[in-house]
Design a protein around this motif. Structure first.
Motif, PDB file in Angstrom:
ATOM      1  N   ASP A 106     -63.714  -5.125 -85.991  1.00  0.00           N
ATOM      2  CA  ASP A 106     -64.240  -6.080 -85.016  1.00  0.00           C
ATOM      3  C   ASP A 106     -63.469  -7.397 -85.135  1.00  0.00           C
ATOM      4  O   ASP A 106     -63.705  -8.190 -86.042  1.00  0.00           O
ATOM      5  CB  ASP A 106     -65.733  -6.318 -85.265  1.00  0.00           C
ATOM      6  CG  ASP A 106     -66.387  -7.145 -84.167  1.00  0.00           C
ATOM      7  OD1 ASP A 106     -65.754  -7.322 -83.111  1.00  0.00           O
ATOM      8  OD2 ASP A 106     -67.521  -7.615 -84.361  1.00  0.00           O
ATOM      9  N   TRP A 192     -60.746   2.275 -84.440  1.00  0.00           N
ATOM     10  CA  TRP A 192     -60.955   1.424 -83.275  1.00  0.00           C
ATOM     11  C   TRP A 192     -60.630  -0.013 -83.649  1.00  0.00           C
ATOM     12  O   TRP A 192     -61.259  -0.591 -84.541  1.00  0.00           O
ATOM     13  CB  TRP A 192     -62.396   1.563 -82.787  1.00  0.00           C
ATOM     14  CG  TRP A 192     -62.684   2.940 -82.277  1.00  0.00           C
ATOM     15  CD1 TRP A 192     -62.924   4.061 -83.027  1.00  0.00           C
ATOM     16  CD2 TRP A 192     -62.708   3.361 -80.911  1.00  0.00           C
ATOM     17  NE1 TRP A 192     -63.104   5.155 -82.214  1.00  0.00           N
ATOM     18  CE2 TRP A 192     -62.990   4.759 -80.903  1.00  0.00           C
ATOM     19  CE3 TRP A 192     -62.550   2.691 -79.692  1.00  0.00           C
ATOM     20  CZ2 TRP A 192     -63.096   5.492 -79.729  1.00  0.00           C
ATOM     21  CZ3 TRP A 192     -62.663   3.420 -78.522  1.00  0.00           C
ATOM     22  CH2 TRP A 192     -62.925   4.802 -78.547  1.00  0.00           C
ATOM     23  N   GLU A 194     -60.729  -3.427 -82.130  1.00  0.00           N
ATOM     24  CA  GLU A 194     -61.279  -4.168 -80.982  1.00  0.00           C
ATOM     25  C   GLU A 194     -61.001  -5.655 -81.091  1.00  0.00           C
ATOM     26  O   GLU A 194     -61.096  -6.236 -82.179  1.00  0.00           O
ATOM     27  CB  GLU A 194     -62.792  -3.926 -80.894  1.00  0.00           C
ATOM     28  CG  GLU A 194     -63.500  -4.752 -79.845  1.00  0.00           C
ATOM     29  CD  GLU A 194     -63.978  -6.090 -80.398  1.00  0.00           C
ATOM     30  OE1 GLU A 194     -63.902  -7.084 -79.643  1.00  0.00           O
ATOM     31  OE2 GLU A 194     -64.419  -6.160 -81.556  1.00  0.00           O
ATOM     32  N   PRO A 218     -59.472  -1.280 -77.746  1.00  0.00           N
ATOM     33  CA  PRO A 218     -60.218  -1.861 -76.619  1.00  0.00           C
ATOM     34  C   PRO A 218     -60.229  -3.381 -76.644  1.00  0.00           C
ATOM     35  O   PRO A 218     -60.182  -4.005 -77.716  1.00  0.00           O
ATOM     36  CB  PRO A 218     -61.630  -1.305 -76.825  1.00  0.00           C
ATOM     37  CG  PRO A 218     -61.733  -1.083 -78.303  1.00  0.00           C
ATOM     38  CD  PRO A 218     -60.362  -0.624 -78.723  1.00  0.00           C
ATOM     39  N   VAL A 255     -65.812  -3.677 -71.380  1.00  0.00           N
ATOM     40  CA  VAL A 255     -64.665  -3.045 -72.011  1.00  0.00           C
ATOM     41  C   VAL A 255     -63.530  -2.950 -71.005  1.00  0.00           C
ATOM     42  O   VAL A 255     -63.652  -2.324 -69.947  1.00  0.00           O
ATOM     43  CB  VAL A 255     -65.005  -1.638 -72.549  1.00  0.00           C
ATOM     44  CG1 VAL A 255     -63.746  -0.960 -73.064  1.00  0.00           C
ATOM     45  CG2 VAL A 255     -66.040  -1.749 -73.666  1.00  0.00           C
ATOM     46  N   ALA A 258     -59.117   0.884 -73.728  1.00  0.00           N
ATOM     47  CA  ALA A 258     -59.302   1.493 -75.055  1.00  0.00           C
ATOM     48  C   ALA A 258     -58.070   2.273 -75.481  1.00  0.00           C
ATOM     49  O   ALA A 258     -58.077   2.916 -76.478  1.00  0.00           O
ATOM     50  CB  ALA A 258     -60.528   2.403 -75.032  1.00  0.00           C
TER      51      ALA A 258
END
Length: 258
Positions: A106, A192, A194, A218, A255, A258
């Motif tokens: 994150d 992921w 982000e 993303p 979003v 991705a």
């Protein structure tokens, strides 16, 4: 380090690495939304533990590994790393022998900063974090990466225990100007990375995509640093559950890609 756990040990395990300037408890709102189905482990970095001396990332990883062993954790359904927590999480991912099924970064602070610059940053970071404790959070909106009141208590708690020496030692071996560590293609596919479109850390995204081309990258449109996690921990937890169960993001209106 200090460790907090939520949930039943018999459930799949989720490990959190927290951001700079806060304690591991900053992940509790998300962990509480997951604890019915997952065993959540929330370490607080030695940097923010009273009476403890930060020895380096390798020692932090060692402490995490020892704790996981004492809890009977043999695999991790998910690793969640926020901001500078991504730096420590990468050391963990590249050295652990535990199977890791999914990873969510994150707003990972994948900065590559020279030693001299990091040394100059230390007094500014130290004063910024300590001032939050001294002012009971009054300086939050002026100096830190997030000005949301929901995270204020965790900044205050971190500032209370922080010492200059621990801050200096952490910055000496964090955010180093070295190539990003290699991750196997299979693990990249379950990672992921982000970033929020409104956060300064978005500038690291291109380098991350180049280093980990098989990962998911993303952009959370209109979001600032860790904003979704802080303002909607229940929604953030639901998103993490979707990643654990299907390796996909649920339908989220903000979003971008991705």
């Amino acid at each position: 380090m200090l460790f907090t756990t939520l949930g039943n040990k018999s459930n799949p395990a989720v490990l959190f690495f927290h951001a700079m300037g806060v304690t591991g408890a900053s992940s509790e709102p998300v962990a509480k939304a997951l604890q019915a189905h997952y065993f959540c482990i929330l370490p607080t970095s030695t940097v923010y533990c009273a009476g403890q001396v930060y020895q380096g990332k390798q020692d932090e990883v060692r402490q995490v590994e020892v704790f996981l062993k004492t809890q009977g954790v043999t695999r991790l359904a998910l690793v969640v790393a926020s901001s500078i927590g991504a730096d420590l999480a990468m050391d963990f991912l590249t050295t652990t022998h535990l199977p890791v099924e999914h990873v969510f970064f994150d707003g990972g602070q994948f900065a590559q900063i020279g030693k001299g610059t990091r040394r100059i940053m230390v007094p500014f970071l130290y004063m910024a974090i300590k001032s939050l404790y001294w002012s009971k959070g009054g300086t939050l909106k002026k100096i830190m990466w997030c000005d949301d009141d929901a995270i204020k208590p965790y900044f205050i708690a971190a500032g209370k225990a922080l010492t200059y020496g621990n801050m200096r030692r952490q910055m000496a071996d964090s955010l180093e100007d070295k190539p990003f560590p290699a991750l196997p293609e299979d693990l990249q596919c379950r990672c992921w990375f982000e970033f929020g479109s409104a956060e300064d850390h978005l500038k690291y995204r291109a380098a991350v995509r180049k280093a980990y081309p098989h990962g998911h990258h993303p952009i959370f449109e209109g979001c600032n640093h860790m904003q979704y996690q802080i303002r909607d921990p229940q929604g953030f937890a639901s998103m993490l559950t979707s990643i654990i169960e299907q390796n996909v993001l649920p339908p989220l209106p903000f979003v971008k890609s991705a």
